[in-house]
Design a protein around this motif. Structure first.
Motif, short mmCIF file in Angstrom:
data_model
loop_
_atom_site.label_atom_id
_atom_site.label_comp_id
_atom_site.label_asym_id
_atom_site.label_seq_id
_atom_site.Cartn_x
_atom_site.Cartn_y
_atom_site.Cartn_z
N GLY A 2 10.55 6.52 3.00
CA GLY A 2 9.64 5.75 2.18
C GLY A 2 9.91 6.09 0.72
N VAL A 3 9.72 5.13 -0.16
CA VAL A 3 9.92 5.35 -1.59
C VAL A 3 8.60 5.01 -2.28
N VAL A 4 8.00 6.02 -2.93
CA VAL A 4 6.68 5.83 -3.53
C VAL A 4 6.69 6.28 -4.99
N PRO A 5 6.00 5.54 -5.86
CA PRO A 5 5.86 5.98 -7.26
C PRO A 5 4.83 7.10 -7.33
N VAL A 6 5.11 8.12 -8.13
CA VAL A 6 4.16 9.23 -8.26
C VAL A 6 3.73 9.48 -9.70
N GLU A 7 4.54 9.04 -10.67
CA GLU A 7 4.19 9.37 -12.05
C GLU A 7 4.90 8.44 -13.02
N SER A 28 0.83 -1.20 0.00
CA SER A 28 0.00 0.00 0.00
C SER A 28 0.87 1.24 0.00
N VAL A 29 0.67 2.10 -1.00
CA VAL A 29 1.38 3.37 -1.04
C VAL A 29 1.01 4.22 0.17
N THR A 30 -0.27 4.24 0.50
CA THR A 30 -0.72 5.02 1.65
C THR A 30 -0.03 4.56 2.92
N ALA A 31 0.14 3.26 3.09
CA ALA A 31 0.81 2.73 4.27
C ALA A 31 2.26 3.19 4.35
N ILE A 32 2.91 3.33 3.20
CA ILE A 32 4.30 3.82 3.19
C ILE A 32 4.36 5.23 3.75
N ILE A 33 3.52 6.11 3.24
CA ILE A 33 3.55 7.50 3.66
C ILE A 33 3.11 7.63 5.11
N GLU A 34 2.11 6.87 5.53
CA GLU A 34 1.69 6.87 6.93
C GLU A 34 2.82 6.42 7.85
N THR A 60 -2.41 8.07 -8.47
CA THR A 60 -3.32 8.91 -7.69
C THR A 60 -3.32 8.57 -6.20
N GLU A 61 -3.06 7.31 -5.87
CA GLU A 61 -3.01 6.96 -4.44
C GLU A 61 -1.89 7.72 -3.74
N SER A 62 -0.75 7.89 -4.42
CA SER A 62 0.36 8.64 -3.83
C SER A 62 -0.04 10.10 -3.62
N LEU A 63 -0.65 10.72 -4.64
CA LEU A 63 -1.03 12.12 -4.53
C LEU A 63 -2.02 12.32 -3.38
N ASP A 64 -3.00 11.44 -3.27
CA ASP A 64 -3.99 11.58 -2.21
C ASP A 64 -3.37 11.40 -0.83
N ALA A 65 -2.40 10.49 -0.72
CA ALA A 65 -1.74 10.28 0.57
C ALA A 65 -0.90 11.49 0.96
#
Length: 270
Positions: free
Chosen positions: A47-52, A31-37, A60-65
């Protein structure tokens, strides 16, 4: 330094995370959201998350988080995407991979396997696991994921465009936010709506010759037609022109908020 990214091991996120930590320090979630949380609230340092993605656009999950949790962006990693078709053999019925990977290889799949069922899973590595466990399933992932345990590389570089690349952001606790760097990301929630609002939000940057590298709106979740704006610029927060532009943005958004994610530099990891 403990790092969390999308897993299991072998994802493109894992490859990007390898630029900032060794494998022993990298943990995985789906879960991308779990990474940012987990970075915002602890216990992870990064945390390393894909954004684009250059073909399929924003994650979009990254942007919303980012709009929900307060973190700092401290680095950008660009990873070229090389997709391969992996399977135990030619006789398969299903192709499993992350939804973005399936979309990025749409032309190849339609031309070569029009009858295959497409199964979206949490990550490219999860699709590879499915292919290892089930001979009726093929996966899309990096060719190195074939390994030495029975999977064959049936085709390489199957992405629709050779320029395919994904942009990852490295997030850290908010206390580590920096004003130094060649790029800056921030989020604006104006909490108002009137003709010319978006123009007003963009003009302060044009007037100061600041290049906007990305502008995207996402629903605020407050009410229909209400939006949050994600904006990236090619300038650092340390620059006077950036501070002046953001001061104007904050005045426009006085009934809402502006979140400065921070300034950072970019690198490419193959």
């Amino acid at each position: 330094m403990d790092v969390l990214t999308l897993g299991p091991a072998g994802t493109y996120s894992h490859r990007a995370a390898g630029a900032i930590a060794d494998d022993e320090s990298i943990d995985f979630t789906e879960s991308v959201t779990a990474i940012i949380e987990s970075v915002a609230d602890g216990p992870y340092d990064r945390g390393v998350v894909p954004v684009e993605n250059s073909i399929e656009g924003s994650v979009t999950e990254s942007l919303d988080a980012f709009a929900t949790h307060d973190v700092a962006v401290v680095r950008e990693i660009i990873t070229p995407i090389r997709h391969a078709l992996l399977a135990q053999g030619e006789d398969f019925e299903t192709v499993a991979s992350h939804a973005q990977a399936l979309a990025q290889c749409r032309d190849f799949l339609e031309a070569n396997y029009p009858g295959a069922d497409l199964e979206a899973v949490a990550s490219t590595a999860r699709g590879v696991q499915r292919a290892r466990e089930d001979p009726s399933v093929a996966a899309i992932g990096h060719p190195a994921n074939a390994g030495e345990d029975g999977l064959q590389v049936l085709a390489e570089d199957i992405q629709d465009r050779t320029s395919n690349a994904t942009r990852f952001l490295v997030v850290a606790p908010v206390a580590e936010r920096s004003e130094a760097g060649s790029k800056t990301s921030f989020i604006v929630y104006p909490n108002v709506d009137y003709p010319g609002l978006l123009l007003e939000l963009l003009e302060p940057f044009a007037e100061r010759n600041i290049n906007l590298t990305r502008v995207e709106s996402r629903p605020s979740g407050e009410r229909l037609g209400d939006y949050v704006f994600h904006i990236d610029i090619a300038a650092g927060l340390y620059e006077e022109r950036t501070e002046a532009a953001l001061a104007e943005i904050e005045a426009i958004a006085e009934k809402g908020w502006v979140r400065r994610l921070g300034s950072y530099d970019s690198e490419t990891v193959v």
